[in-house]
Design a protein around this motif. Structure first.
Motif, PDB file in Angstrom:
ATOM      1  N   UNK A   1      -8.849   2.762  -9.051  1.00 27.29           N
ATOM      2  CA  UNK A   1      -9.840   3.213 -10.002  1.00 27.29           C
ATOM      3  C   UNK A   1      -9.973   4.734  -9.933  1.00 27.29           C
ATOM      4  N   UNK A   2     -10.019   5.373 -11.067  1.00 26.75           N
ATOM      5  CA  UNK A   2     -10.072   6.828 -11.139  1.00 26.75           C
ATOM      6  C   UNK A   2     -11.395   7.377 -10.592  1.00 26.75           C
ATOM      7  N   UNK A   3     -11.305   8.501  -9.890  1.00 23.85           N
ATOM      8  CA  UNK A   3     -12.502   9.170  -9.374  1.00 23.85           C
ATOM      9  C   UNK A   3     -12.980  10.261 -10.329  1.00 23.85           C
ATOM     10  N   UNK A   4     -12.134  10.637 -11.280  1.00 23.37           N
ATOM     11  CA  UNK A   4     -12.512  11.503 -12.400  1.00 23.37           C
ATOM     12  C   UNK A   4     -11.886  10.902 -13.657  1.00 23.37           C
ATOM     13  N   UNK A  81       3.643  13.658 -12.926  1.00 22.06           N
ATOM     14  CA  UNK A  81       2.622  12.789 -13.534  1.00 22.06           C
ATOM     15  C   UNK A  81       2.205  11.697 -12.546  1.00 22.06           C
ATOM     16  N   UNK A  82       3.175  11.163 -11.806  1.00 20.80           N
ATOM     17  CA  UNK A  82       2.831  10.149 -10.791  1.00 20.80           C
ATOM     18  C   UNK A  82       1.913  10.743  -9.731  1.00 20.80           C
ATOM     19  N   UNK A  83       2.204  11.962  -9.290  1.00 21.46           N
ATOM     20  CA  UNK A  83       1.347  12.628  -8.302  1.00 21.46           C
ATOM     21  C   UNK A  83      -0.051  12.868  -8.882  1.00 21.46           C
ATOM     22  N   UNK A  84      -0.115  13.303 -10.130  1.00 24.93           N
ATOM     23  CA  UNK A  84      -1.413  13.550 -10.766  1.00 24.93           C
ATOM     24  C   UNK A  84      -2.231  12.263 -10.836  1.00 24.93           C
ATOM     25  N   UNK A  85      -1.594  11.154 -11.155  1.00 27.22           N
ATOM     26  CA  UNK A  85      -2.323   9.877 -11.203  1.00 27.22           C
ATOM     27  C   UNK A  85      -2.847   9.497  -9.822  1.00 27.22           C
ATOM     28  N   UNK A  86      -2.056   9.752  -8.787  1.00 27.35           N
ATOM     29  CA  UNK A  86      -2.498   9.438  -7.427  1.00 27.35           C
ATOM     30  C   UNK A  86      -3.737  10.260  -7.067  1.00 27.35           C
ATOM     31  N   UNK A  87      -3.733  11.538  -7.435  1.00 24.56           N
ATOM     32  CA  UNK A  87      -4.881  12.407  -7.161  1.00 24.56           C
ATOM     33  C   UNK A  87      -6.106  11.916  -7.928  1.00 24.56           C
TER      34      UNK A  87
END
Length: 142
Positions: A1-4, A81-87
């Motif tokens: 679940x996204x934190x932002x 993009x994969x790294x950005x989604x993980x963050x």
């Protein structure tokens, strides 16, 4: 679940920032840049009061030197993009876990940056974490 909150366009934008700011630091270095960005959105303190979105965080005046260079404006790659989604999903690493600032000095890391203490270095970047007195909320964001 996204934190932002992050739409696909926000993920692309964040991915471009990760690459432009820290491609030479590898995946962990790029994730640390993302950690600082997410912290700035979630902490709502210091120089980062009122930031609510990824575009606001990235294009905040004087926040990231990368946005002044053409490399930032190249299309995002799938790996970033994969790294950005993980963050965005809350994956964090020390020394970026609670940091609001980082920079790449020509030599040693100074003991403070923007009056905040140095907490660690990853490769060429130094990270600075606010004290609880100056930004308690950064420690309560997850």
């Amino acid at each position: 679940m996204a934190v932002v909150k992050a739409r696909n366009a926000d993920i692309d934008l964040l991915a471009r920032l990760l690459r432009a700011e820290a491609e030479g630091e590898g995946n962990v270095g790029m994730m640390l840049v993302g950690n600082v960005g997410v912290n700035r959105i979630r902490a709502d303190c210091s120089d980062f009061k009122g930031l609510r979105t990824i575009p606001q965080m990235i294009f905040q005046p004087h926040a990231f030197e990368a946005v002044t260079h053409g490399y930032f404006y190249q299309r995002a790659r799938e790996s970033e993009k994969r790294l950005a989604r993980r963050v965005v999903n809350g994956e964090r690493y020390w020394p970026g876990k609670y940091s609001l600032w980082y920079f790449k000095p020509p030599g040693n890391c100074p003991p403070q940056w923007y009056n905040q203490p140095f907490v660690g270095r990853y490769k060429a970047h130094c990270f600075f974490e606010p004290t609880a007195e100056t930004c308690e909320n950064v420690y309560n964001v997850f």
